[in-house]
Design a protein around this motif. Sequence first.
Motif, PDB file in Angstrom:
ATOM      1  N   ARG A 174      11.569 -40.687  50.948  1.00 15.60           N
ATOM      2  CA  ARG A 174       9.984 -40.781  50.836  1.00 15.60           C
ATOM      3  C   ARG A 174       9.671 -40.540  49.597  1.00 15.60           C
ATOM      4  NH1 ARG A 174      11.708 -38.490  55.203  1.00 15.60           N
ATOM      5  NH2 ARG A 174      11.946 -36.384  54.151  1.00 15.60           N
ATOM      6  N   TYR A 175       8.400 -40.845  49.188  1.00 18.00           N
ATOM      7  CA  TYR A 175       7.883 -40.636  47.803  1.00 18.00           C
ATOM      8  C   TYR A 175       7.554 -39.294  47.551  1.00 18.00           C
ATOM      9  CZ  TYR A 175       7.511 -45.490  46.556  1.00 18.00           C
ATOM     10  OH  TYR A 175       8.010 -46.830  46.129  1.00 18.00           O
ATOM     11  N   ALA A 176       7.622 -38.424  48.641  1.00 19.22           N
ATOM     12  CA  ALA A 176       7.456 -36.923  48.408  1.00 19.22           C
ATOM     13  C   ALA A 176       8.530 -36.584  47.399  1.00 19.22           C
ATOM     14  CB  ALA A 176       7.424 -36.427  49.743  1.00 19.22           C
ATOM     15  N   SER A 177       9.839 -37.369  47.056  1.00 16.98           N
ATOM     16  CA  SER A 177      10.727 -36.714  46.367  1.00 16.98           C
ATOM     17  C   SER A 177      10.513 -36.532  44.972  1.00 16.98           C
ATOM     18  CB  SER A 177      12.010 -37.646  46.743  1.00 16.98           C
ATOM     19  OG  SER A 177      11.548 -38.975  46.239  1.00 16.98           O
ATOM     20  N   ALA A 178       8.939 -37.071  44.532  1.00 14.96           N
ATOM     21  CA  ALA A 178       8.700 -37.147  43.255  1.00 14.96           C
ATOM     22  C   ALA A 178       9.033 -35.759  42.343  1.00 14.96           C
ATOM     23  CB  ALA A 178       7.425 -37.392  42.793  1.00 14.96           C
ATOM     24  N   ALA A 179       8.853 -34.548  43.110  1.00 12.88           N
ATOM     25  CA  ALA A 179       9.156 -33.507  42.345  1.00 12.88           C
ATOM     26  C   ALA A 179      10.526 -33.188  42.059  1.00 12.88           C
ATOM     27  CB  ALA A 179       8.881 -32.283  43.328  1.00 12.88           C
ATOM     28  N   VAL A 180      11.587 -33.926  42.585  1.00 14.90           N
ATOM     29  CA  VAL A 180      12.959 -33.846  42.539  1.00 14.90           C
ATOM     30  C   VAL A 180      13.334 -35.188  41.398  1.00 14.90           C
ATOM     31  CG1 VAL A 180      15.411 -34.022  43.115  1.00 14.90           C
ATOM     32  CG2 VAL A 180      13.587 -32.622  44.452  1.00 14.90           C
ATOM     33  N   PHE A 181      12.924 -36.056  41.939  1.00 19.30           N
ATOM     34  CA  PHE A 181      13.301 -37.584  40.978  1.00 19.30           C
ATOM     35  C   PHE A 181      12.203 -37.610  39.890  1.00 19.30           C
ATOM     36  CE2 PHE A 181      15.212 -39.362  45.078  1.00 19.30           C
ATOM     37  CZ  PHE A 181      16.340 -38.660  44.592  1.00 19.30           C
ATOM     38  N   ARG A 182      12.357 -36.468  39.072  1.00 17.95           N
ATOM     39  CA  ARG A 182      11.170 -36.695  37.748  1.00 17.95           C
ATOM     40  C   ARG A 182      12.057 -37.220  36.693  1.00 17.95           C
ATOM     41  NH1 ARG A 182      12.660 -31.759  39.013  1.00 17.95           N
ATOM     42  NH2 ARG A 182      13.402 -30.319  37.238  1.00 17.95           N
ATOM     43  N   PRO A 183      11.557 -37.506  35.548  1.00 19.56           N
ATOM     44  CA  PRO A 183      12.004 -37.739  34.540  1.00 19.56           C
ATOM     45  C   PRO A 183      12.907 -36.741  33.702  1.00 19.56           C
ATOM     46  CG  PRO A 183       9.825 -38.593  34.132  1.00 19.56           C
ATOM     47  CD  PRO A 183       9.860 -37.737  35.399  1.00 19.56           C
ATOM     48  N   VAL A 184      14.211 -37.228  33.490  1.00 17.78           N
ATOM     49  CA  VAL A 184      15.137 -36.143  32.856  1.00 17.78           C
ATOM     50  C   VAL A 184      14.624 -35.873  31.381  1.00 17.78           C
ATOM     51  CG1 VAL A 184      17.596 -36.504  31.766  1.00 17.78           C
ATOM     52  CG2 VAL A 184      17.030 -37.434  34.160  1.00 17.78           C
ATOM     53  N   ARG A 185      14.890 -34.706  31.113  1.00 14.89           N
ATOM     54  CA  ARG A 185      14.013 -34.295  29.876  1.00 14.89           C
ATOM     55  C   ARG A 185      15.278 -34.301  28.743  1.00 14.89           C
ATOM     56  NH1 ARG A 185      11.589 -29.287  32.098  1.00 14.89           N
ATOM     57  NH2 ARG A 185      13.405 -29.176  32.974  1.00 14.89           N
ATOM     58  N   THR A 186      16.351 -34.026  28.967  1.00 12.63           N
ATOM     59  CA  THR A 186      17.581 -33.808  27.915  1.00 12.63           C
ATOM     60  C   THR A 186      18.137 -34.711  27.572  1.00 12.63           C
ATOM     61  OG1 THR A 186      19.335 -33.128  29.198  1.00 12.63           O
ATOM     62  CG2 THR A 186      17.473 -31.330  29.333  1.00 12.63           C
ATOM     63  N   ARG A 187      19.026 -34.484  26.510  1.00 12.15           N
ATOM     64  CA  ARG A 187      19.768 -35.415  26.137  1.00 12.15           C
ATOM     65  C   ARG A 187      21.187 -35.651  26.869  1.00 12.15           C
ATOM     66  NH1 ARG A 187      20.058 -34.763  19.780  1.00 12.15           N
ATOM     67  NH2 ARG A 187      19.803 -32.578  20.236  1.00 12.15           N
ATOM     68  N   ASN A 188      21.283 -34.873  27.769  1.00 12.01           N
ATOM     69  CA  ASN A 188      22.442 -34.874  28.701  1.00 12.01           C
ATOM     70  C   ASN A 188      22.070 -35.762  29.692  1.00 12.01           C
ATOM     71  OD1 ASN A 188      24.485 -32.780  27.327  1.00 12.01           O
ATOM     72  ND2 ASN A 188      22.650 -31.551  27.537  1.00 12.01           N
ATOM     73  N   ALA A 189      21.717 -36.865  29.521  1.00 12.26           N
ATOM     74  CA  ALA A 189      21.301 -37.755  30.373  1.00 12.26           C
ATOM     75  C   ALA A 189      22.104 -37.936  31.923  1.00 12.26           C
ATOM     76  CB  ALA A 189      20.823 -39.105  30.135  1.00 12.26           C
ATOM     77  N   PHE A 190      23.449 -38.153  31.439  1.00 10.69           N
ATOM     78  CA  PHE A 190      24.170 -38.426  32.708  1.00 10.69           C
ATOM     79  C   PHE A 190      24.477 -37.119  33.683  1.00 10.69           C
ATOM     80  CE2 PHE A 190      28.732 -37.400  34.181  1.00 10.69           C
ATOM     81  CZ  PHE A 190      28.661 -38.254  35.158  1.00 10.69           C
ATOM     82  N   GLU A 208      22.307 -34.390  33.851  1.00 12.89           N
ATOM     83  CA  GLU A 208      21.025 -33.994  34.358  1.00 12.89           C
ATOM     84  C   GLU A 208      20.681 -34.940  35.555  1.00 12.89           C
ATOM     85  OE1 GLU A 208      16.506 -32.834  33.272  1.00 12.89           O
ATOM     86  OE2 GLU A 208      17.926 -32.694  31.965  1.00 12.89           O
ATOM     87  N   THR A 209      21.020 -36.232  35.589  1.00 11.83           N
ATOM     88  CA  THR A 209      20.821 -36.907  36.585  1.00 11.83           C
ATOM     89  C   THR A 209      21.571 -36.710  37.740  1.00 11.83           C
ATOM     90  OG1 THR A 209      20.323 -38.969  35.087  1.00 11.83           O
ATOM     91  CG2 THR A 209      21.017 -39.583  37.211  1.00 11.83           C
ATOM     92  N   VAL A 210      23.078 -36.317  37.506  1.00 11.60           N
ATOM     93  CA  VAL A 210      23.996 -35.906  38.633  1.00 11.60           C
ATOM     94  C   VAL A 210      23.229 -34.757  39.168  1.00 11.60           C
ATOM     95  CG1 VAL A 210      26.113 -34.942  39.116  1.00 11.60           C
ATOM     96  CG2 VAL A 210      25.932 -36.876  37.619  1.00 11.60           C
ATOM     97  N   GLU A 211      22.804 -33.859  38.406  1.00  9.05           N
ATOM     98  CA  GLU A 211      22.114 -32.657  38.945  1.00  9.05           C
ATOM     99  C   GLU A 211      20.837 -33.282  39.698  1.00  9.05           C
ATOM    100  OE1 GLU A 211      20.166 -28.609  37.330  1.00  9.05           O
ATOM    101  OE2 GLU A 211      19.900 -30.227  35.975  1.00  9.05           O
ATOM    102  N   ARG A 212      20.013 -34.100  39.313  1.00  4.19           N
ATOM    103  CA  ARG A 212      18.959 -34.300  40.221  1.00  4.19           C
ATOM    104  C   ARG A 212      19.243 -35.009  41.287  1.00  4.19           C
ATOM    105  NH1 ARG A 212      14.649 -34.780  36.352  1.00  4.19           N
ATOM    106  NH2 ARG A 212      14.611 -32.993  35.139  1.00  4.19           N
ATOM    107  N   LEU A 213      20.166 -35.950  41.489  1.00  5.30           N
ATOM    108  CA  LEU A 213      20.529 -36.398  42.661  1.00  5.30           C
ATOM    109  C   LEU A 213      21.120 -35.565  43.473  1.00  5.30           C
ATOM    110  CD1 LEU A 213      22.490 -39.606  41.154  1.00  5.30           C
ATOM    111  CD2 LEU A 213      20.332 -39.650  42.368  1.00  5.30           C
ATOM    112  N   LEU A 214      21.861 -34.570  43.165  1.00  2.42           N
ATOM    113  CA  LEU A 214      22.767 -33.354  44.032  1.00  2.42           C
ATOM    114  C   LEU A 214      21.452 -32.578  44.493  1.00  2.42           C
ATOM    115  CD1 LEU A 214      26.097 -32.927  42.457  1.00  2.42           C
ATOM    116  CD2 LEU A 214      25.600 -34.080  44.671  1.00  2.42           C
ATOM    117  N   GLN A 215      20.656 -32.120  43.769  1.00  2.00           N
ATOM    118  CA  GLN A 215      19.568 -31.396  44.226  1.00  2.00           C
ATOM    119  C   GLN A 215      18.776 -32.106  45.040  1.00  2.00           C
ATOM    120  OE1 GLN A 215      16.391 -30.828  41.292  1.00  2.00           O
ATOM    121  NE2 GLN A 215      16.191 -28.618  41.619  1.00  2.00           N
ATOM    122  N   ALA A 216      18.175 -33.384  45.116  1.00  2.00           N
ATOM    123  CA  ALA A 216      17.740 -34.011  46.074  1.00  2.00           C
ATOM    124  C   ALA A 216      18.521 -34.130  47.597  1.00  2.00           C
ATOM    125  CB  ALA A 216      17.467 -35.557  45.949  1.00  2.00           C
TER     126      ALA A 216
END
Length: 244
Positions: free
Chosen positions: A6-22, A24-32
């Motif tokens: 659902r779109y309620a996931s916006a708080a987790v699937f928010r823009p990655v902020r660091t230059r460690n993009a890969f 931090e993306t793994v972190e966001r997916l697993l956090q979700a």
Amino acid sequence: MATTVRYASAAVFRPVRTRNAFEETVERLLQAIRLGVAAPGERLPAERELAARLGVSRVTLREAIRAVADAGYVESRRGRYGGTFVAETLPSSPRSDPADPSEASDVDMEDVLTLRRVLETGAAESAAARTLTPAERQHLMVALTEVDAVGTDSAEEYRRRDSRLHLAVAEVTAAPSLTSAVADVRTRVNELLNAIPLLSTNIEHSNVQHRAIVAAILSGDPAAARAAMDEHLEGTAALLRAFL
């Protein structure tokens, strides 16, 4: 028909902020997944949408999804209702056994990561501020070459050489107490690292960052050395928080 996150996931699937993009993306997916925003059996948003929401390239997103899939958290399905789905049965946490007396708490992990960040960014800055001897410069380059040369086939060997490079940075500060402190905290970090999978994309990224750290030290740029080390450590911290 499959259920989509659902779109309620916006708080987790928010823009990655660091230059460690890969990382931090793994972190966001697993956090979700760990927070239940993406429940077992649910389909993640489409690649184009998810990449836009995270603010990363689709190539980076695919690499992150592949890493999370290899760890057993998601699976790809083909067909009309295909996509990337959260696994019905999730892997057990490496630290999920409360009977294990060596289990580290979240607070313990953050304590280790904070101490590591303070010590190793300071070590990189101090090393770059010194006029290194030819032997010290060679010591750094040998340690860098050794970690660059090892692949991802052996997690134990990679982490041994990675540890050796980080210790080499501390050693060329010519401060034995600092070197000892870095060695102690690295031992604790390795206990955490041994509980998570070795990701090839992260290794490639780490090696690029290692070269940036050493280059800044050898060029005598303390600010750049500190910043490069800080970026590198934050990438590792992101993966540890994600998996543990």
